[in-house]
Enzyme design. Structure first.
Site, PDB file in Angstrom:
ATOM      1  N   LEU A  15       7.253  33.056  49.415  1.00 12.19           N
ATOM      2  CA  LEU A  15       7.903  32.659  50.661  1.00 12.19           C
ATOM      3  C   LEU A  15       6.851  32.805  51.752  1.00 12.19           C
ATOM      4  CD1 LEU A  15      11.381  34.468  50.420  1.00 12.19           C
ATOM      5  CD2 LEU A  15      10.854  32.072  49.909  1.00 12.19           C
ATOM      6  N   ASP A  16       6.738  31.824  52.637  1.00 10.44           N
ATOM      7  CA  ASP A  16       5.704  31.914  53.658  1.00 10.44           C
ATOM      8  C   ASP A  16       6.048  32.984  54.693  1.00 10.44           C
ATOM      9  OD1 ASP A  16       7.210  30.758  55.886  1.00 10.44           O
ATOM     10  OD2 ASP A  16       6.965  28.829  54.913  1.00 10.44           O
ATOM     11  N   LYS A  17       5.104  33.261  55.558  1.00 10.64           N
ATOM     12  CA  LYS A  17       5.230  34.360  56.521  1.00 10.64           C
ATOM     13  C   LYS A  17       6.472  34.240  57.385  1.00 10.64           C
ATOM     14  CE  LYS A  17       2.501  36.711  60.107  1.00 10.64           C
ATOM     15  NZ  LYS A  17       1.203  36.717  60.823  1.00 10.64           N
ATOM     16  N   ASP A  18       6.868  33.011  57.719  1.00 12.86           N
ATOM     17  CA  ASP A  18       7.989  32.802  58.625  1.00 12.86           C
ATOM     18  C   ASP A  18       9.313  32.589  57.907  1.00 12.86           C
ATOM     19  OD1 ASP A  18       6.347  32.965  60.924  1.00 12.86           O
ATOM     20  OD2 ASP A  18       5.683  30.893  60.591  1.00 12.86           O
ATOM     21  N   THR A  19       9.321  32.760  56.588  1.00 12.69           N
ATOM     22  CA  THR A  19      10.540  32.589  55.796  1.00 12.69           C
ATOM     23  C   THR A  19      11.020  33.946  55.290  1.00 12.69           C
ATOM     24  OG1 THR A  19       9.877  30.371  55.090  1.00 12.69           O
ATOM     25  CG2 THR A  19      11.552  31.474  53.769  1.00 12.69           C
TER      26      THR A  19
END
Length: 231
Positions: free
Chosen positions: A104-108
């Site tokens: 999951l990316d940093k903003d997810t």
């Protein structure tokens, strides 16, 4: 499977192999009820005790984590604070290392699985197994008409790619909120799918992975799962 005692302790994150020899000299390690005296002794993990306690999850780990935003799924410290920092220090030192099953990316935020069992990583990220994952997105614009049919049709080709996305199920929750079910995991796929139709994803949260849900698990918290959760 029998393994060298010093290697076993090092691989499970207790200490280095050199430190293991010191621990054995200090009488901290037992094998089958007797004080160990040989770092090279081969033994089954279930027979070993350290400071009177059985070894910590010698068969492997499978964890369900509620990932907060702001953390990356990387072992590279240059990328910033990571999800691995939420785990006990001993688990962070295991070899093979604990790693995420997909990213999951940093903003997810949302449901993230971690394990040190490579076969689970390969199995659950392989496109041929088509494990469904559900993401809840809020958008900066109203959902355009026909979006559900487009995503379900299996014809959408993302910028820079040649193969269309696999059919995905869109469930509309509101004018600017929806859940999207994917069976593949391309780079930033949810964000790119919505962006292709003029909608920027403002927040993204994974609510389900296969049969698993977060439940009441708080952000940053994790729980252990049986290694046979996926059969």
């Amino acid at each position: 499977m029998s393994r060298r005692l010093d290697q076993l302790l090092a691989n499970l994150g207790y200490c280095s192999r050199r430190e293991a020899r010191a621990w054995i000299d200090d009488g901290r390690v037992e094998v089958a009820g007797r004080v160990a005296d040989d770092p090279g002794e081969k033994t089954a993990p279930g027979l070993v005790r350290v400071d009177g306690e059985p070894l910590d999850r010698p068969d492997g780990l499978l964890l369900l984590l509620h990932k907060p935003t702001g953390l990356v799924c990387s072992h590279d410290g240059r990328e910033g604070p990571s999800v691995y920092g939420l785990l006990p220090p001993r688990w962070q030192r295991r070899n093979p290392p604990v790693t995420t099953i997909g990213r999951l990316d940093k903003d997810t935020s949302g449901l993230l699985l971690l394990t040190d069992r490579s076969e689970l990583v390969h199995r659950l990220t392989s496109p041929k197994h088509k494990v469904p994952k559900i993401y809840r997105a809020t958008l900066d614009a109203d959902l355009p008409p026909g979006l559900g049919e487009l995503f379900a049709g299996g014809t959408l080709v993302l910028r820079g790619e040649t193969e269309p996305c696999a059919p995905a199920d869109l469930r509309v929750l509101g004018p600017r909120e929806a859940e999207l079910t994917l069976t593949e995991g391309r780079y930033h796929q949810v964000r790119r799918m919505f962006a292709s139709q003029g909608c920027e994803v403002l927040t993204l949260h994974r609510v389900r992975f296969g049969p698993l849900e977060l439940g009441a698990l708080a952000p940053g918290a994790w729980r252990e799962l049986p290694l046979d959760t996926f059969g």
